[in-house]
Design a protein around this motif. Structure first.
Motif, PDB file in Angstrom:
ATOM      1  N   ASP A 101     -18.709 -39.368  53.025  1.00 50.79           N
ATOM      2  CA  ASP A 101     -17.561 -38.579  53.486  1.00 50.79           C
ATOM      3  C   ASP A 101     -17.629 -38.529  55.002  1.00 50.79           C
ATOM      4  O   ASP A 101     -18.684 -38.781  55.591  1.00 50.79           O
ATOM      5  N   VAL A 102     -16.501 -38.159  55.646  1.00 47.55           N
ATOM      6  CA  VAL A 102     -16.517 -38.048  57.102  1.00 47.55           C
ATOM      7  C   VAL A 102     -16.906 -36.615  57.479  1.00 47.55           C
ATOM      8  O   VAL A 102     -16.306 -35.659  56.976  1.00 47.55           O
ATOM      9  N   VAL A 103     -17.925 -36.480  58.309  1.00 50.27           N
ATOM     10  CA  VAL A 103     -18.376 -35.143  58.697  1.00 50.27           C
ATOM     11  C   VAL A 103     -18.400 -34.982  60.214  1.00 50.27           C
ATOM     12  O   VAL A 103     -18.560 -35.945  60.958  1.00 50.27           O
ATOM     13  N   LYS A 104     -18.236 -33.724  60.642  1.00 48.61           N
ATOM     14  CA  LYS A 104     -18.437 -33.387  62.047  1.00 48.61           C
ATOM     15  C   LYS A 104     -19.488 -32.287  62.031  1.00 48.61           C
ATOM     16  O   LYS A 104     -19.246 -31.224  61.428  1.00 48.61           O
ATOM     17  N   GLU A 105     -20.590 -32.553  62.622  1.00 48.77           N
ATOM     18  CA  GLU A 105     -21.734 -31.616  62.583  1.00 48.77           C
ATOM     19  C   GLU A 105     -21.985 -31.094  61.161  1.00 48.77           C
ATOM     20  O   GLU A 105     -21.999 -29.892  60.911  1.00 48.77           O
ATOM     21  N   GLU A 106     -22.110 -31.995  60.230  1.00 41.53           N
ATOM     22  CA  GLU A 106     -22.406 -31.699  58.809  1.00 41.53           C
ATOM     23  C   GLU A 106     -21.284 -30.981  58.060  1.00 41.53           C
ATOM     24  O   GLU A 106     -21.420 -30.657  56.890  1.00 41.53           O
ATOM     25  N   LYS A 107     -20.169 -30.706  58.734  1.00 40.18           N
ATOM     26  CA  LYS A 107     -19.031 -30.118  58.007  1.00 40.18           C
ATOM     27  C   LYS A 107     -18.082 -31.255  57.608  1.00 40.18           C
ATOM     28  O   LYS A 107     -17.701 -32.066  58.446  1.00 40.18           O
ATOM     29  N   LYS A 108     -17.715 -31.249  56.330  1.00 34.96           N
ATOM     30  CA  LYS A 108     -16.845 -32.321  55.849  1.00 34.96           C
ATOM     31  C   LYS A 108     -15.449 -32.188  56.447  1.00 34.96           C
ATOM     32  O   LYS A 108     -14.843 -31.117  56.367  1.00 34.96           O
ATOM     33  N   ILE A 109     -14.942 -33.243  57.051  1.00 37.97           N
ATOM     34  CA  ILE A 109     -13.587 -33.159  57.608  1.00 37.97           C
ATOM     35  C   ILE A 109     -12.637 -34.208  57.027  1.00 37.97           C
ATOM     36  O   ILE A 109     -11.441 -34.187  57.309  1.00 37.97           O
ATOM     37  N   ALA A 110     -13.161 -35.135  56.226  1.00 41.29           N
ATOM     38  CA  ALA A 110     -12.254 -36.052  55.527  1.00 41.29           C
ATOM     39  C   ALA A 110     -12.880 -36.482  54.212  1.00 41.29           C
ATOM     40  O   ALA A 110     -14.055 -36.805  54.138  1.00 41.29           O
ATOM     41  N   GLY A 111     -12.057 -36.443  53.160  1.00 44.64           N
ATOM     42  CA  GLY A 111     -12.507 -36.868  51.837  1.00 44.64           C
ATOM     43  C   GLY A 111     -11.460 -37.772  51.237  1.00 44.64           C
ATOM     44  O   GLY A 111     -10.346 -37.856  51.757  1.00 44.64           O
ATOM     45  N   SER A 112     -11.801 -38.456  50.159  1.00 48.14           N
ATOM     46  CA  SER A 112     -10.828 -39.389  49.593  1.00 48.14           C
ATOM     47  C   SER A 112     -10.998 -39.566  48.095  1.00 48.14           C
ATOM     48  O   SER A 112     -11.994 -39.159  47.522  1.00 48.14           O
ATOM     49  N   ALA A 113      -9.999 -40.164  47.475  1.00 45.70           N
ATOM     50  CA  ALA A 113     -10.011 -40.436  46.040  1.00 45.70           C
ATOM     51  C   ALA A 113      -9.188 -41.685  45.772  1.00 45.70           C
ATOM     52  O   ALA A 113      -8.237 -41.965  46.497  1.00 45.70           O
ATOM     53  N   GLN A 114      -9.562 -42.415  44.734  1.00 44.95           N
ATOM     54  CA  GLN A 114      -8.887 -43.687  44.479  1.00 44.95           C
ATOM     55  C   GLN A 114      -8.249 -43.761  43.095  1.00 44.95           C
ATOM     56  O   GLN A 114      -8.602 -43.017  42.197  1.00 44.95           O
ATOM     57  N   ARG A 115      -7.326 -44.736  42.984  1.00 44.59           N
ATOM     58  CA  ARG A 115      -6.784 -45.139  41.688  1.00 44.59           C
ATOM     59  C   ARG A 115      -6.773 -46.649  41.675  1.00 44.59           C
ATOM     60  O   ARG A 115      -6.430 -47.281  42.670  1.00 44.59           O
ATOM     61  N   PHE A 169      -5.059 -51.582  44.378  1.00 48.73           N
ATOM     62  CA  PHE A 169      -5.998 -50.597  44.892  1.00 48.73           C
ATOM     63  C   PHE A 169      -5.221 -49.510  45.615  1.00 48.73           C
ATOM     64  O   PHE A 169      -4.286 -49.799  46.352  1.00 48.73           O
ATOM     65  N   PHE A 170      -5.631 -48.277  45.423  1.00 47.57           N
ATOM     66  CA  PHE A 170      -4.957 -47.166  46.091  1.00 47.57           C
ATOM     67  C   PHE A 170      -5.997 -46.141  46.512  1.00 47.57           C
ATOM     68  O   PHE A 170      -6.865 -45.780  45.729  1.00 47.57           O
ATOM     69  N   GLN A 171      -5.918 -45.683  47.749  1.00 52.29           N
ATOM     70  CA  GLN A 171      -6.791 -44.578  48.166  1.00 52.29           C
ATOM     71  C   GLN A 171      -5.979 -43.498  48.868  1.00 52.29           C
ATOM     72  O   GLN A 171      -5.188 -43.763  49.757  1.00 52.29           O
ATOM     73  N   HIS A 172      -6.210 -42.280  48.408  1.00 48.48           N
ATOM     74  CA  HIS A 172      -5.667 -41.089  49.013  1.00 48.48           C
ATOM     75  C   HIS A 172      -6.730 -40.485  49.887  1.00 48.48           C
ATOM     76  O   HIS A 172      -7.891 -40.483  49.498  1.00 48.48           O
TER      77      HIS A 172
END
Lengths: 129, 236
Positions: free
Chosen positions: B148-162, B168-171
């Motif tokens: 996941d994308v983190v800034k100082e260990e805090k998650k700032i971007a997440g994703s999910a696929q179909r 291929f699709f990613q949200h």
């Protein structure tokens, strides 16, 4: 090597046919791409499935995959155990991890599927890409 | 093939419209042989989206439902997200365009690297999480999982696929509140920089485009018959 008594689809499902009935699941090649399987959604008994169309979905960590039916027909049995233990698919994809049993509508559809050797060739090509 | 991508530019819509447009792009891609597509959007009014397999009667979600915040079920996996002070993107392509996307984790990692690059352009230093956590929280941003994308260990971007056949699709959602942003910066400006990040990381050109007539028609149908309906949103 893939079991020789099964037929395969390009989208990595298998079918084991006995007379006019077929048991369907996914191959260990597909399973390897699905890290940590979490949910499976299967059709209900009596539902119709169509060759090449989605008969269910499977979720691994953050990805939902469509499952494609190798044949057309009517669902006569589903593997109820998978609801609580989807990991059976990963542990034993050709045995305990089977998904549905279908009454075949047209046996001739089986001729369009791959045998174990053809499927192995396809998976090798996919790995090289 | 696959080097020139279509951009559906940043716009704000309601939850049902947003999900319907994404699924229309995904379903029409194979049918109409559409180019790979990147879309950026936000949610107006703010809403919650839940993963395909999540339960609609979860107590965490119920707290928001009491406040009349609408929710919508996605067709992708993953956890629930409150879409407020964030930018959502969707990426659709054929696995023939990007064979590397065949692997769920690799695809996620490549796309997240593109986002990190884009955020760097606006002075936000983020990185890929090295945490081995499993996603076991109802809400996606509760804690970071691998890559996941983190800034100082805090998650700032997440994703999910179909994934369906070769499509291929990613949200994904990128959290952009005052705690995360280095300065006050317009969302359109952020999107512009994210596009640059995608172009560099994926080695592609992203050209402004529009939805086709077929995609618009299908999205209207999906909104009306699926995403705006309880049968879909309360499915589980």
């Amino acid at each position: 090597m893939y079991p020789e008594d099964l037929k395969y689809t390009k989208t990595h499902e298998w079918i084991k046919v006995k007379e006019n009935r077929g048991i369907i699941g996914i191959t260990d090649f597909a399973v390897r791409r699905l890290t940590d399987l979490v949910y499976v959604e299967l059709p209900s008994k009596g539902e119709k499935v169509t060759k090449g169309s989605s008969f269910g979905t499977i979720e691994s960590v953050k990805a939902v995959f469509d499952l494609n039916s190798p044949v057309s027909g009517e669902v006569i049995k589903i593997n109820e155990k998978l609801t609580n233990k989807p990991e059976l698919i990963t542990e034993d994809p050709y045995g305990e991890g089977w998904m549905i049993e279908v009454k075949l509508q047209d046996i001739a559809e089986l001729n369009t599927l791959m045998d174990a050797k053809e499927y192995e060739k396809l998976t090798k090509e996919e790995e090289e890409k | 093939m696959g080097k020139e991508w279509r951009l559906i530019n940043f716009q704000a819509s309601d939850a049902y419209t947003n999900m319907a447009i994404d699924e229309a792009i995904f379903l029409m891609r194979e049918k109409l042989s559409l180019p790979p597509t990147l879309r950026f959007y936000s949610w107006q009014p703010p809403a919650i989206s839940i993963g395909y397999f999540q339960k609609a009667n979860d107590s965490l979600l119920n707290k928001y439902k009491i406040k009349k915040i609408i929710f919508v079920r996605r067709f992708t996996g993953g956890g629930a997200i409150l879409h407020k002070d964030e930018i959502t993107y969707s990426l659709t392509c054929s696995l023939d365009h990007f064979p590397l996307f065949k692997d769920v984790i690799k695809a996620q990692r490549i796309i997240h690297r593109a986002i990190i690059l884009g955020l760097k352009n606006i002075g936000l230093n983020a990185k890929l999480s090295e945490k081995e956590n499993k996603p076991d929280d109802y809400f996606c941003f509760a804690k970071p999982t691998s890559f996941d994308v983190v800034k100082e260990e805090k998650k700032i971007a997440g994703s999910a696929q179909r994934r369906k056949n070769k499509s291929f699709f990613q949200h994904g959602s990128i959290l952009l509140n005052n705690e995360v942003l280095p300065r006050n910066i317009d969302k359109k400006e952020i999107v512009k920089n994210l596009i640059i990040g995608f172009e560099r990381e994926l080695k592609i050109r992203i050209l402004p485009g529009e939805l086709t007539k077929e995609e618009i028609e299908l999205s209207r149908k999906l909104k009306e018959e699926k995403y705006a309906r309880d049968e879909w949103n309360y499915k589980k």
